[in-house]
Design a protein around this motif. Structure first.
Motif, PDB file in Angstrom:
ATOM      1  N   SER A   1      -9.885   3.935   3.323  1.00  0.00           N
ATOM      2  CA  SER A   1      -9.910   5.142   4.133  1.00  0.00           C
ATOM      3  C   SER A   1      -8.768   6.080   3.724  1.00  0.00           C
ATOM      4  N   GLU A   2      -7.567   5.514   3.536  1.00  0.00           N
ATOM      5  CA  GLU A   2      -6.395   6.316   3.146  1.00  0.00           C
ATOM      6  C   GLU A   2      -6.569   6.916   1.746  1.00  0.00           C
TER       7      GLU A   2
ATOM      8  N   TYR B   1       0.763   7.037   3.039  1.00  0.00           N
ATOM      9  CA  TYR B   1       0.085   5.900   3.665  1.00  0.00           C
ATOM     10  C   TYR B   1       0.570   5.753   5.094  1.00  0.00           C
ATOM     11  N   THR B   2      -0.351   5.833   6.023  1.00  0.00           N
ATOM     12  CA  THR B   2      -0.015   5.570   7.419  1.00  0.00           C
ATOM     13  C   THR B   2      -0.510   4.167   7.753  1.00  0.00           C
TER      14      THR B   2
ATOM     15  N   LYS C   1      -0.307  10.069  -2.695  1.00  0.00           N
ATOM     16  CA  LYS C   1      -0.855  10.145  -1.340  1.00  0.00           C
ATOM     17  C   LYS C   1       0.107   9.432  -0.394  1.00  0.00           C
TER      18      LYS C   1
ATOM     19  N   LEU D   1      -0.114   3.943  -2.788  1.00  0.00           N
ATOM     20  CA  LEU D   1      -0.496   5.309  -2.402  1.00  0.00           C
ATOM     21  C   LEU D   1       0.489   6.336  -2.959  1.00  0.00           C
TER      22      LEU D   1
ATOM     23  N   TRP E   1       0.813  -1.223   0.000  1.00  0.00           N
ATOM     24  CA  TRP E   1       0.000   0.000   0.000  1.00  0.00           C
ATOM     25  C   TRP E   1       0.843   1.268   0.000  1.00  0.00           C
TER      26      TRP E   1
ATOM     27  N   HIS F   1      -8.760  -0.255   5.447  1.00  0.00           N
ATOM     28  CA  HIS F   1      -7.894   0.857   5.858  1.00  0.00           C
ATOM     29  C   HIS F   1      -7.416   1.621   4.622  1.00  0.00           C
TER      30      HIS F   1
ATOM     31  N   HIS G   1      -8.429   3.677  13.085  1.00  0.00           N
ATOM     32  CA  HIS G   1      -7.537   3.072  12.077  1.00  0.00           C
ATOM     33  C   HIS G   1      -6.926   1.770  12.567  1.00  0.00           C
TER      34      HIS G   1
END
Ligand SMILES: [Zn+2]
Length: 282
Positions: A172-173, A101-102, A99, A94, A90, A169, A133
């Motif tokens: 959501s991200e 990614y956490t 973006k 991302l 991911w 998740h 999360h």
């Protein structure tokens, strides 16, 4: 048994299995409000997709845990490895989407524990709480899947389910969850259909993960069918039939067995995020 030792990444796993079940009354206000909101918007007609949005408080059993988990056991290593390999994938996806990614957290628990969405219980099954999360997993759920629902089970099947939750998740991200929640609020009648699309996309994302580890020799030939069997077992039609002998697509929140296998396979075979656009296909 897959060769998980070929994956060196680890995710953030918190082991609460040696703690007693959470005490009733610890339902978070946010969780309750979210539950009421979804119920209100849909006139209570919709079955909330439990594994991603909300955990509903249920009567707690105050039984004692008999097993004490001291330090890291094999299951914690397994869950952490599956999570770590999902995170690796991911981060890259991302990045391609510009973006960040956490990584999510994964909590192992028994019976019940506190979550940002209220009390997480074993009855709900593995689920992801969008508010903190975090993925909540009582791995004894997998025994139930085999004993009560006739799944073949196995480590690859369990990894598929964990990866499905990481998929929520990722939604959501990626900002997908927010957009879908807004659509659900605008039109409660579409809530079930949107929920199914979210779930099928998480299945497709789980397929992307299986694709991402395919070439490093973790899975031996044929093991991918364990994941497909699990996807079929958790189809709404199969679960409804087991529960009350009737199938009612109107109440589906996750999709049929056929749909779930279809989307998992699509992600697995394509390995591309764009192939998981369940909102414009099917
Ligand atoms: Zn789900």
């Amino acid at each position: 048994m897959a060769d998980w030792g070929k994956i060196s990444s680890r995710g953030n796993v918190e082991d609460r299995r040696s703690m007693g079940p959470a005490v009733v009354g610890g339902i978070s206000i946010t969780g309750v409000i979210l539950y009421m909101l979804v119920n209100y918007l849909t006139n209570g007609q919709v079955n909330i997709p439990l594994d991603e949005l909300e955990s509903i408080p249920v009567d707690q059993q105050q039984s004692q845990n008999t097993e004490i988990f001291d330090g890291e056991d094999d299951y914690e290593v397994f869950a952490s490895t599956v999570l770590g390999s999902n995170n690796d994938m991911w981060v890259n996806i991302l990045k391609n989407e510009n973006k960040s990614y956490t990584p999510p957290k994964l909590v192992l628990f028994r019976e019940a524990t506190e979550s940002g969405c209220g009390t997480a219980t074993s009855q709900i099954g593995p689920h992801y709480c969008t508010l903190d999360h975090t993925i909540y997993l009582d791995e004894t759920f997998f025994d139930k899947l085999v004993d009560q629902y006739g799944a073949k089970g196995g480590d690859v099947a369990e990894a598929y389910i964990i990866s499905h939750e990481v998929g929520h998740h990722a939604q959501s991200e990626l900002g997908i969850t927010d957009v879908v929640m807004e659509k659900m609020q605008q039109n409660g009648n579409d809530a079930n259909e949107l929920s199914v699309k979210l779930e099928l996309q998480a299945d497709c994302f789980s397929g992307l993960w299986a694709n991402s580890i395919r070439d490093i020799g973790v899975l031996s030939p044929g093991e991918i069918s364990e994941a497909m069997d699990a996807a079929a077992t958790v189809g709404d039609d199969r679960i409804q039939e087991k529960a009350n002998g009737r199938i009612n697509p109107e109440n589906w929140t996750h999709g049929s067995s056929e749909q779930r296998v279809f989307w998992f396979t699509k992600g697995y075979e394509s390995g591309s995020l764009s192939s998981c656009d369940t909102f414009n296909q099917y």
